[in-house]
Design an enzyme around this catalytic site. Sequence first.
Site, PDB file in Angstrom:
ATOM      1  N   HIS A 111      46.458  43.661  48.589  1.00 63.92           N
ATOM      2  CA  HIS A 111      46.148  44.705  47.834  1.00 63.92           C
ATOM      3  C   HIS A 111      46.922  45.986  48.202  1.00 63.92           C
ATOM      4  O   HIS A 111      47.329  46.793  47.222  1.00 63.92           O
ATOM      5  CB  HIS A 111      44.701  44.915  47.860  1.00 63.92           C
ATOM      6  CG  HIS A 111      43.724  44.244  47.228  1.00 63.92           C
ATOM      7  ND1 HIS A 111      43.686  44.324  45.893  1.00 63.92           N
ATOM      8  CD2 HIS A 111      42.609  43.300  47.552  1.00 63.92           C
ATOM      9  CE1 HIS A 111      42.691  43.594  45.331  1.00 63.92           C
ATOM     10  NE2 HIS A 111      42.043  42.830  46.246  1.00 63.92           N
ATOM     11  N   ASP A 118      41.711  42.506  41.729  1.00 62.42           N
ATOM     12  CA  ASP A 118      40.247  41.916  41.726  1.00 62.42           C
ATOM     13  C   ASP A 118      39.809  42.032  40.035  1.00 62.42           C
ATOM     14  O   ASP A 118      39.912  43.205  39.765  1.00 62.42           O
ATOM     15  CB  ASP A 118      39.258  42.444  42.579  1.00 62.42           C
ATOM     16  CG  ASP A 118      39.285  42.136  43.998  1.00 62.42           C
ATOM     17  OD1 ASP A 118      40.121  41.056  44.432  1.00 62.42           O
ATOM     18  OD2 ASP A 118      39.090  42.778  44.881  1.00 62.42           O
ATOM     19  N   GLU A 182      36.739  33.668  46.828  1.00 64.10           N
ATOM     20  CA  GLU A 182      36.378  34.806  45.868  1.00 64.10           C
ATOM     21  C   GLU A 182      36.882  34.466  44.458  1.00 64.10           C
ATOM     22  O   GLU A 182      38.019  34.409  44.259  1.00 64.10           O
ATOM     23  CB  GLU A 182      36.906  36.116  46.262  1.00 64.10           C
ATOM     24  CG  GLU A 182      36.522  36.716  47.537  1.00 64.10           C
ATOM     25  CD  GLU A 182      37.252  37.994  48.123  1.00 64.10           C
ATOM     26  OE1 GLU A 182      38.038  38.299  47.360  1.00 64.10           O
ATOM     27  OE2 GLU A 182      36.952  38.396  49.089  1.00 64.10           O
ATOM     28  N   HIS A 185      39.397  37.318  43.017  1.00 68.00           N
ATOM     29  CA  HIS A 185      40.490  37.801  43.697  1.00 68.00           C
ATOM     30  C   HIS A 185      41.904  36.907  43.283  1.00 68.00           C
ATOM     31  O   HIS A 185      41.867  35.930  43.379  1.00 68.00           O
ATOM     32  CB  HIS A 185      40.366  37.759  45.052  1.00 68.00           C
ATOM     33  CG  HIS A 185      41.515  38.470  45.840  1.00 68.00           C
ATOM     34  ND1 HIS A 185      41.930  39.649  46.322  1.00 68.00           N
ATOM     35  CD2 HIS A 185      42.716  37.668  46.231  1.00 68.00           C
ATOM     36  CE1 HIS A 185      42.819  39.543  47.099  1.00 68.00           C
ATOM     37  NE2 HIS A 185      43.473  38.448  46.939  1.00 68.00           N
TER      38      HIS A 185
END
Length: 202
Positions: A111, A118, A182, A185
């Site tokens: 990120h 996300d 996740e 993500h």
Amino acid sequence: MCLSAASPASPHPDFLPLSALRGVVTDLRYACTDNFTGRNLYAGRDCAWLHREAAHALQAAANALRQQHSEHQLVVYDALRPHQIQIALWDFLAGTPLQMYVADPARGSIHSFGMAVDVSILDGEGRALDMGTAFDAFDERSQPRLEQAFLESGGLTAQQVANRHLLRDLMLDAGFHGIPTEWWHFNMGDPAQVRAVYPRID
């Protein structure tokens, strides 16, 4: 919707604003208190940016979604996450089993290079498709690697898994890579190369 503070300048010449993308809604959860920390971590910072490579790929995913479901849009919950914010998230979860969900700042989050996003999907009424858990839910049901087991046990419905597959197929076809823990993500590029070559925003 959670929006980070407006800024007149890009954090780096290689970055593009999310506002330039069509069919993409910005709802940055760390730019308000609607996140697991309960704090506005991005206060005073404009984090609605991605590296141009990730931005172009996200636009491709949004275009593909519009072709399949003309009323749907992608929604971005997190994009650029400055390194200092990554440290804050890591420290917030220090000493808990949940720390596994946050990249160690010593290694660096993708990120922070603008090469991770996300994301989820909104329907024509602006409602998020049901993915079985909320964004940033630290729950085993959030983990793609366990989806089949939860589907068989009734912990996830067929529709919830189908919604995840729709999102995942869009993102993978656009060149992103998912992670096993996740559903929301996605990384762009090889993480080792990103950390070695791309600009990190501190």
